[in-house]
Design an enzyme around this catalytic site. Structure first.
Site, short mmCIF file in Angstrom:
data_model
loop_
_atom_site.label_atom_id
_atom_site.label_comp_id
_atom_site.label_asym_id
_atom_site.label_seq_id
_atom_site.Cartn_x
_atom_site.Cartn_y
_atom_site.Cartn_z
N SER A 17 0.84 -1.20 0.00
CA SER A 17 0.00 0.00 0.00
C SER A 17 0.88 1.25 0.00
O SER A 17 2.11 1.16 0.06
CB SER A 17 -0.92 0.02 1.23
OG SER A 17 -0.15 0.09 2.43
N TYR A 157 8.81 7.78 17.03
CA TYR A 157 9.01 7.71 15.58
C TYR A 157 10.23 8.52 15.16
O TYR A 157 11.08 8.04 14.40
CB TYR A 157 7.74 8.24 14.90
CG TYR A 157 7.75 8.23 13.39
CD1 TYR A 157 7.80 7.03 12.68
CD2 TYR A 157 7.67 9.42 12.67
CE1 TYR A 157 7.78 7.03 11.30
CE2 TYR A 157 7.64 9.42 11.29
CZ TYR A 157 7.69 8.23 10.61
OH TYR A 157 7.66 8.23 9.23
N LYS A 161 13.71 7.16 13.44
CA LYS A 161 14.15 7.69 12.14
C LYS A 161 15.51 8.40 12.25
O LYS A 161 16.33 8.31 11.34
CB LYS A 161 13.09 8.65 11.58
CG LYS A 161 11.79 7.96 11.19
CD LYS A 161 11.98 6.92 10.10
CE LYS A 161 10.65 6.38 9.60
NZ LYS A 161 10.80 5.37 8.53
#
Length: 267
Positions: A17, A157, A161
């Site tokens: 997706s 997050y 990252k």
């Protein structure tokens, strides 16, 4: 006119997706590359390949779950055997977050590290030896603007990252003489389900679309820009709308960026 991606074997994670699916469709339409599609959702991967118009001899489906990082060597071996080599690995799979740092269970922070960092690193380490043996290769990793600066509701997050940037910058230097290029892609707000699938403080799924994501760059346009950055072998490329300006504010006017982020709507 030929394509940079012609005759290449390209492995895309998170291909069921969003950005991954858009990359598959673009490559299917604009090159004759053979594509390996991976994610946790095997049935959806087949649907993506078929909807992209890929003939059966141009794609392979290999399910993987980045949480199971110890499986990566065996999965990489299987992938390398599909078409004889791996020319480009696109590390796209990942998980986002929407919760305040002090309201986020530490297990959620660990989940983000396991998926967004450890799993990606483990897969990369499993693939690099095949590229060294082939004397060339390219690795693209989808990070985020949160890999360059942090913002509210993204602490875990952003941490994962940021870790990716440190690892891949170091790996790029180590592989400098091995003819292996590394490109870090930093998306801004892109029209995908990333915010719908994001985890909250207790580990549950947010289930709703952020307004900024809804109004972000269309994913097919992003995929085109991302593939252009890979073709140009950019070391790092931020892609998005006006939010990309925050990268320059971070570098030249960090106090101004901090002020803007503090006043920003927390979504």
């Amino acid at each position: 006119m030929g394509s940079y991606f012609d005759h290449k074997i390209i492995w895309i994670t998170g291909a069921s997706s969003g950005i991954g699916e858009a990359l598959v469709k673009n490559l299917a339409r604009n090159s004759n590359a053979k594509i390996i599609l991976s994610s946790r959702k095997e049935e959806q991967l087949h649907s993506v390949a078929e909807n992209a118009g890929l003939p059966k001899d141009r794609y392979a489906v290999i399910p993987l779950d980045l949480k199971n990082y110890k499986d990566m060597p065996a999965i990489a071996k299987k992938a390398s055997e599909q078409f004889g080599r791996i020319d480009i690995l696109i590390n796209n799979a990942g998980l986002s977050q929407r919760s305040l740092a002090m309201e986020t269970d530490i297990e959620v922070d660990k989940q983000l590290i396991d998926i967004d960092y450890i799993g990606t690193v483990a897969l990369t380490k499993a693939v690099v030896p095949y590229m060294i043996e082939n004397k060339k290769g390219q690795i693209a990793v989808v990070s985020s603007l949160m890999g360059i600066f942090g913002a509210p509701m993204r602490s875990g997050y952003a941490g994962a990252k940021h870790a990716l940037h440190g690892f891949f910058d170091a790996l790029r230097a180590e592989l400098f003489n091995q003819n292996i290029c590394i490109t870090i892609i930093c998306p801004g707000f892109i029209q995908t389900d990333i915010s719908i699938n994001a985890v909250t403080g207790d580990g549950s799924t947010q289930g709703t679309m952020d307004e900024a994501t809804k109004n972000g760059m269309p994913v097919d346009i992003f995929a085109k820009k991302m593939l252009s950055a890979i073709e140009k072998q950019k070391k790092q490329k931020a892609i998005g709308g006006k939010e990309v300006m925050a990268v320059y504010l971070k570098r030249f006017f960090p106090n101004l960026l901090a002020k803007i982020i503090r006043k920003a709507k927390v979504v």
